[in-house]
Motif scaffolding. Structure first.
Motif, PDB file in Angstrom:
ATOM      1  N   SER A 142      14.424 -16.833  22.186  1.00  0.00           N
ATOM      2  CA  SER A 142      14.647 -15.804  22.791  1.00  0.00           C
ATOM      3  C   SER A 142      15.132 -14.927  21.727  1.00  0.00           C
ATOM      4  CB  SER A 142      15.971 -16.109  23.828  1.00  0.00           C
ATOM      5  OG  SER A 142      17.152 -16.347  22.878  1.00  0.00           O
ATOM      6  N   GLU A 144      17.707 -12.835  21.806  1.00  0.00           N
ATOM      7  CA  GLU A 144      19.077 -13.267  21.643  1.00  0.00           C
ATOM      8  C   GLU A 144      19.636 -14.036  20.883  1.00  0.00           C
ATOM      9  OE1 GLU A 144      17.710 -10.723  24.880  1.00  0.00           O
ATOM     10  OE2 GLU A 144      17.526 -12.939  24.211  1.00  0.00           O
ATOM     11  N   GLU A 147      18.762 -13.201  17.065  1.00  0.00           N
ATOM     12  CA  GLU A 147      19.621 -12.341  16.617  1.00  0.00           C
ATOM     13  C   GLU A 147      21.070 -12.905  16.340  1.00  0.00           C
ATOM     14  OE1 GLU A 147      17.495  -8.210  18.385  1.00  0.00           O
ATOM     15  OE2 GLU A 147      19.211  -9.377  19.503  1.00  0.00           O
TER      16      GLU A 147
END
Length: 207
Positions: A142, A144, A147
């Motif tokens: 993902s 997210e 990151e």
């Protein structure tokens, strides 16, 4: 049986070695009982700036650097791999941290393949955070989660360093370095035949 592969995502012989090992494994009778784990190794852990690869190689090896790269490109083509010589070189520590995230999520193989493809076949800067996130998403992670790792420089940092220390302890002078069943080691991007023999030997020893 477990096969551990120490490699760096910017190492051309790791790229070739992975393809050759996978061909050997595909023809191995016990391939379904072999687990492959990729381990971290940085070719240049102290590298700070990103620069054109050929500039770095020319400074190191002289004017024959471009010819050397073309020879490797030819070997890559023989393995059905894309290989661009206009790529850049930079620090790979963050890429290795993301590989540890991918392993945790069961996507390590996909992430290794995606990083190799991005670097060698597509000449994308896998040292750039934005590019790394894109590659991670392509591998199935993902956005997210990728990151979050890149935003925290300590996430998986010690795990990367620990595997690099282990490579030294095992006697790896460079990469790729293959360890089969914790019994046999194979250094370099060897031929498919060498990997076939190593798999058979390691399997027999583990029986």
């Amino acid at each position: 049986m477990q096969v551990e592969i120490w490699s760096d995502v910017v190492c051309p012989w790791c790229y070739l070695g992975k393809a050759r090992f996978e061909k050997a494994l595909a023809g191995f009778a016990h391939r379904d009982e072999v687990t492959v784990v990729y381990r971290s190794f940085e070719l240049d852990p102290g590298k700070v700036r990103t620069e054109p690869l050929l500039d770095m190689l020319t400074a190191k090896y002289g004017p024959q650097a471009a010819e050397m790269e073309q020879r490797v490109a030819g070997l890559a083509a023989e393995e059905g791999l894309g290989y661009r010589t206009d790529r850049e070189i930079g620090n790979t520590f963050d890429a290795h941290r993301l590989l540890h995230l991918a392993r945790e999520k069961g996507l390590e193989g996909e992430m290794v393949s995606a990083l190799f493809r991005a670097n060698f076949a597509e000449a994308r800067a896998v040292f750039d955070a934005g590019v790394l996130v894109e590659v991670a998403v392509e591998a199935g992670l993902s956005q997210e989660s990728a990151e979050a790792v890149l935003g925290d420089p300590e996430r998986y940092a010690e795990a990367v360093r620990a595997e690099e220390r282990e490579a030294v302890e095992l006697g790896a002078g460079g990469v790729p370095f293959f360890v089969l069943g914790r019994r046999f080691g194979v250094s370099g991007g060897q031929s498919v035949e060498v990997f076939e023999k190593a798999l058979e030997r390691a399997w027999e020893a583990s029986a």
